[in-house]
Design a protein around this motif. Sequence first.
Motif, PDB file in Angstrom:
ATOM      1  N   ALA A  85       1.564  -2.399  -1.863  1.00 55.74           N
ATOM      2  CA  ALA A  85       2.366  -3.607  -2.431  1.00 55.74           C
ATOM      3  C   ALA A  85       3.754  -3.210  -1.752  1.00 55.74           C
ATOM      4  O   ALA A  85       4.165  -2.253  -1.390  1.00 55.74           O
ATOM      5  CB  ALA A  85       2.576  -3.294  -3.870  1.00 55.74           C
ATOM      6  N   THR A  86       4.615  -4.319  -1.429  1.00 53.42           N
ATOM      7  CA  THR A  86       5.800  -4.312  -1.292  1.00 53.42           C
ATOM      8  C   THR A  86       7.007  -4.753  -2.215  1.00 53.42           C
ATOM      9  O   THR A  86       6.761  -6.024  -2.850  1.00 53.42           O
ATOM     10  CB  THR A  86       6.135  -5.085   0.160  1.00 53.42           C
ATOM     11  N   ASN A  87       7.920  -4.175  -2.774  1.00 54.07           N
ATOM     12  CA  ASN A  87       8.643  -4.391  -3.872  1.00 54.07           C
ATOM     13  C   ASN A  87       9.872  -4.892  -3.470  1.00 54.07           C
ATOM     14  O   ASN A  87       9.891  -5.293  -2.332  1.00 54.07           O
ATOM     15  CB  ASN A  87       9.204  -3.051  -4.546  1.00 54.07           C
ATOM     16  N   ARG A  88      10.896  -5.484  -4.414  1.00 54.59           N
ATOM     17  CA  ARG A  88      12.071  -6.134  -3.869  1.00 54.59           C
ATOM     18  C   ARG A  88      12.761  -5.225  -2.901  1.00 54.59           C
ATOM     19  O   ARG A  88      13.744  -5.921  -2.328  1.00 54.59           O
ATOM     20  CB  ARG A  88      12.803  -6.335  -5.302  1.00 54.59           C
ATOM     21  N   ALA A  89      12.777  -4.079  -2.898  1.00 49.59           N
ATOM     22  CA  ALA A  89      13.714  -3.228  -1.982  1.00 49.59           C
ATOM     23  C   ALA A  89      13.056  -3.077  -0.547  1.00 49.59           C
ATOM     24  O   ALA A  89      13.518  -2.427   0.036  1.00 49.59           O
ATOM     25  CB  ALA A  89      13.895  -1.820  -2.577  1.00 49.59           C
ATOM     26  N   GLN A  90      11.760  -3.846  -0.708  1.00 45.89           N
ATOM     27  CA  GLN A  90      11.104  -3.769   0.605  1.00 45.89           C
ATOM     28  C   GLN A  90      10.583  -2.220   0.976  1.00 45.89           C
ATOM     29  O   GLN A  90      10.041  -2.094   2.013  1.00 45.89           O
ATOM     30  CB  GLN A  90      11.838  -4.284   1.882  1.00 45.89           C
ATOM     31  N   GLN A  91      10.463  -1.738   0.097  1.00 40.27           N
ATOM     32  CA  GLN A  91       9.519  -0.536  -0.102  1.00 40.27           C
ATOM     33  C   GLN A  91       8.216  -0.918   0.045  1.00 40.27           C
ATOM     34  O   GLN A  91       7.619  -1.518  -0.955  1.00 40.27           O
ATOM     35  CB  GLN A  91       9.953   0.727  -1.167  1.00 40.27           C
ATOM     36  N   VAL A  92       7.277  -0.156   0.886  1.00 36.95           N
ATOM     37  CA  VAL A  92       5.871  -0.391   1.145  1.00 36.95           C
ATOM     38  C   VAL A  92       5.280   0.933   0.278  1.00 36.95           C
ATOM     39  O   VAL A  92       5.335   2.075   0.407  1.00 36.95           O
ATOM     40  CB  VAL A  92       5.310  -0.488   2.702  1.00 36.95           C
ATOM     41  N   ILE A  93       4.534   0.444  -0.544  1.00 35.73           N
ATOM     42  CA  ILE A  93       3.919   1.423  -1.875  1.00 35.73           C
ATOM     43  C   ILE A  93       2.470   1.373  -1.481  1.00 35.73           C
ATOM     44  O   ILE A  93       1.765   0.262  -1.910  1.00 35.73           O
ATOM     45  CB  ILE A  93       4.278   1.052  -3.091  1.00 35.73           C
TER      46      ILE A  93
END
Length: 350
Positions: free
Chosen positions: A52-60
């Motif tokens: 998943a990619t959150n709003r901070a553009q971190q790839v999880i």
Amino acid sequence: MTPSPRWLLCFVLCALFPTMAEQSSASQPSAQRDRTNVSVGQSFTGHYEGAATNRAQQVIPLAIDLTDAGGHLSGEISSTFGVFPIVGGNHQADAITIEFDAGGEKGTISAKLSDGRLFGTFTTGDDGGSIDVKKTADVPGRADTGKSAMATPILFLGVYHMANPGLDEVNTQADDVLTPKRQQELDDLADRLARFRPTKIAIEAPYRDTYWPDQYKKYLAGHYKLGRNEIEQIAFRLAKRLNLPTLYGIDFQMFANGLTPSEMELPNKTPESHKEAASLSPEEQLLRQSTVRQYLAHLNSAAEIQKNHEGYMTSLLPTDDPAIYKKADIVANWYKRNLRIFANINRVTE
């Protein structure tokens, strides 16, 4: 050679089936023909892996173990932020909505299934973003390719030295974490970290060293009072909340010159005294203006991690130092130590 009657009959039937089907379809009412053409929905049950990619553009990185029992969805979502139970949802045709418990907050995944991939969006609290996972097995809990990459989610938390030991190249002067305000903040931090539900907690202590695990056992027995060290204030506090029996040292102690503590005679250092507010660095001022959780979020942000790496890389720029490999060796030793720590993490991970 003349074909046998049985094979000839087979060929004839194969040729006749389309004609018979067309005739049967033509003789049915239109509503009945429509029901016949409805496609059977794909099965959502299975093991999915992706990110998943959150709003901070971190790839999880994450894995989803999903069971669809007659429209009732259950299972769990494993990510680097924790393991979250699936509590409900629904699906229609190739679209699915998954509801999960994100540590007391409601999380939702809205996605479509196409060619074995679930892709769509997620929301949890005030965060959200995109999700893209691939079904790697039809059975939840395992991957066809072997052991799941998400079998052991690991959360890395970078912290500052709360007891001011003064042993680093750059030392941040921390304020007193034993004040009621900081203690309340540390309780809040432990509550939030507990949502990750770790089964083991690794600390910056030599691999297999027993000092801190022994102190933790005394703490559980009520015979140890927490000091200012971050191992006590965070690891002890969190491990007790989770009823964990011990802590795991994973450090490989080595200095930038490549020597270990046993190879050097170090002067005894006493914890540095607290600075006056006027002499604080910008980083130390930020610490005092933030809660513990806010400051740790700053330390672990992508921008701050990038800045730390840049410091080592820029040190390799050309200089007039006659020892041409000195800085290269320092950088190599820094990463060598960290890679050995990573190897120790693997040794305590199941």
